[in-house]
Enzyme design. Structure first.
Site, PDB file in Angstrom:
ATOM      1  N   SER A 184      37.595  39.741  46.593  1.00  0.00           N
ATOM      2  CA  SER A 184      38.341  40.921  46.156  1.00  0.00           C
ATOM      3  C   SER A 184      37.465  42.149  45.978  1.00  0.00           C
ATOM      4  O   SER A 184      37.967  43.253  45.827  1.00  0.00           O
ATOM      5  CB  SER A 184      39.094  40.640  44.853  1.00  0.00           C
ATOM      6  OG  SER A 184      38.202  40.622  43.762  1.00  0.00           O
ATOM      7  N   LYS A 221      36.337  43.169  38.514  1.00  0.00           N
ATOM      8  CA  LYS A 221      37.175  44.222  39.099  1.00  0.00           C
ATOM      9  C   LYS A 221      36.650  45.599  38.709  1.00  0.00           C
ATOM     10  O   LYS A 221      35.831  45.743  37.810  1.00  0.00           O
ATOM     11  CB  LYS A 221      38.626  44.116  38.575  1.00  0.00           C
ATOM     12  CG  LYS A 221      39.373  42.866  38.957  1.00  0.00           C
ATOM     13  CD  LYS A 221      39.818  42.902  40.398  1.00  0.00           C
ATOM     14  CE  LYS A 221      40.605  41.675  40.772  1.00  0.00           C
ATOM     15  NZ  LYS A 221      39.827  40.457  40.833  1.00  0.00           N
TER      16      LYS A 221
END
EC number: 3.4.21.88
Length: 197
Positions: free
Chosen positions: A119, A156
């Protein structure tokens, strides 16, 4: 480095820092006082450090010890972090890895996490990389963070608008996750990435 307990590592770091500051090693009583343990407990830690080859002592002489193996720039690798969906938090010591001092922020603790998933590939953080995380409980918009939500950890980009936090992947094929700010705990900010070639 796997052979040191967390307390032994802290005692060794204390000895190194004490010598650097004062020019001589701490006494057994000073070690005991620093860690709020008995002098016998401090002595047992010194004996263990000596057996493992990290210090050398001269029996019967106060302050007669020297560090033979430094761990000043050895950073704990404490497990994996998912760069994808959230993952259950696993914080256990796997190893210590030597990191150049220039990568470390003075006055902060650091730890390493192994990345699982893709990701964060648009930030050049790939599956199998090690990320160096500076331990802190705050972040600015755009920072790459290790964050915990409901007991699970993820890697993230952090954005906060009012009382909403967005944890955004750096992969166009994946979606952001949104949470109330009080549900998100920042574990630290990513300050480096290491990769085997």
């Amino acid at each position: 480095m796997k052979d040191l307990t967390e307390r032994q590592r802290k005692v060794l770091l204390f000895i190194e820092e004490f010598i650097e500051k004062n020019g001589y090693p701490p006494s057994v009583r000073e070690i005991a006082r620093r860690f709020r343990i008995t002098p016998r407990g401090a002595l047992l830690h010194l004996i263990a450090l000596e057996k493992k080859g990290y210090i050398e002592r001269k029996n019967g002489k106060p302050r007669a010890l020297r560090v033979s193996k430094s761990i000043r720039n050895k950073i704990p690798l404490i497990g994996e972090i998912r760069a994808g969906e959230k993952r259950e938090a696993i914080e256990y010591l796997e190893d210590y890895i030597e990191i150049p001092e220039s990568f470390l922020s003075s006055g902060y603790d650091h730890f390493l996490l192994k990345v699982k998933g893709e990701s964060m590939i648009e930030e050049h953080i790939c599956d199998g990389d090690l990320v160096l995380v500076r331990r802190q409980d705050w972040a600015q918009n755009g920072d790459i963070v290790a964050a915990m939500v409901d007991g699970e950890v993820t890697l993230k980009k952090f954005y906060q608008r009012g009382d909403t936090v967005e944890l955004r992947p750096a992969n166009r094929e994946m979606s952001s996750m949104f949470f109330k700010a009080e549900k998100v705990k920042i574990l630290g900010k990513v300050v480096g990435v290491f990769r085997k070639l």
